[in-house]
Scaffold this active site. Sequence first.
Site, mmCIF file in Angstrom:
data_model
loop_
_atom_site.group_PDB
_atom_site.id
_atom_site.type_symbol
_atom_site.label_atom_id
_atom_site.label_comp_id
_atom_site.label_asym_id
_atom_site.label_seq_id
_atom_site.Cartn_x
_atom_site.Cartn_y
_atom_site.Cartn_z
ATOM 1 N N SER A 42 0.936 -1.291 0.022
ATOM 2 C CA SER A 42 0.042 -0.057 -0.170
ATOM 3 C C SER A 42 0.830 1.146 -0.176
ATOM 4 C CB SER A 42 -1.033 -0.172 1.162
ATOM 5 O OG SER A 42 -1.967 0.816 0.986
ATOM 6 N N ASP A 186 -5.963 -3.822 -2.212
ATOM 7 C CA ASP A 186 -4.738 -3.314 -1.304
ATOM 8 C C ASP A 186 -4.355 -4.463 -0.664
ATOM 9 O OD1 ASP A 186 -3.301 -2.245 0.987
ATOM 10 O OD2 ASP A 186 -4.528 -0.396 0.560
#
Length: 282
Positions: A42, A186
């Site tokens: 991320s 993610d």
Amino acid sequence: MTDALVLGGGGVGGIAWTTGLLAGLADAGQDVTGADVIVGTSAGSVVAAQLGSGRPLEELYARQVDPALQAAEIMAEMDLDAFAAQMGAALDGAADVGEMRRAVGQLALRARTVPESRRRAVIESRLPSHEWPARTVRIVAVDAESGQQRVFDNDSGVSLVDAVAASCAVPGIWPPVTIDGRRYVDGGVRSVANADHAAGASRVLVLAPMGAVEPFPSDVPVERSIEELRARGAQVAVVEPDEASRAAVGPNALDPSTRRPVAEAGRAQGRALTVEWSGAVD
């Protein structure tokens, strides 16, 4: 001796803090940006790509604090209590971690977000280079349908921009990213840092903007991964934001307006740190 740098997730605040902390460590004579392996999740995937661009650390820091150089971000409102409730409802009834990841993926696929192309443009603006680095960089994302992890690197045949966009696709906030007909979310859905992908390194430095708390159910939580790395003989140090850095981030790590104060707080923290390769540093 092989060094690994593990960069965890944490929104635009996490990008700013990690960059500032690295700059502060360098100020104090502890430049760790030349690690042989970088694992990015991320926000950490953004910093990993930025470090791999070869641009000076001072330039990367300037891109966080100088409004003229900052990436063109999209403001995202994030109510942590509402987000937790939404995720709790999605996970209700899931029998194991695999089912939980698939449930989160389905939530992400159903969510109404900005167009994927608009979000990709943001990622493009974050990266000073769109080419994969020459050294080993591992970027983690999760397949929205299968719940399986996907680790992107220079040999994946996937563009760096797409890999970073996938790793940064916060479910329910940003759109899943399409790569070769699959949709990805993610990497923090698997683990906030995915530190297990540093296995094999002699020394591992984990920078965890969100600390060791996993935002989603994980079978590879940060603390366990660190224990396993140490059991295999690696020296591991962990750095989390100090009180000033946490205060600078505030309640919304996705708020672009926090970048300068968070980067400055991270730099101050880094200048005051001595990395001890034997435990947590805070």
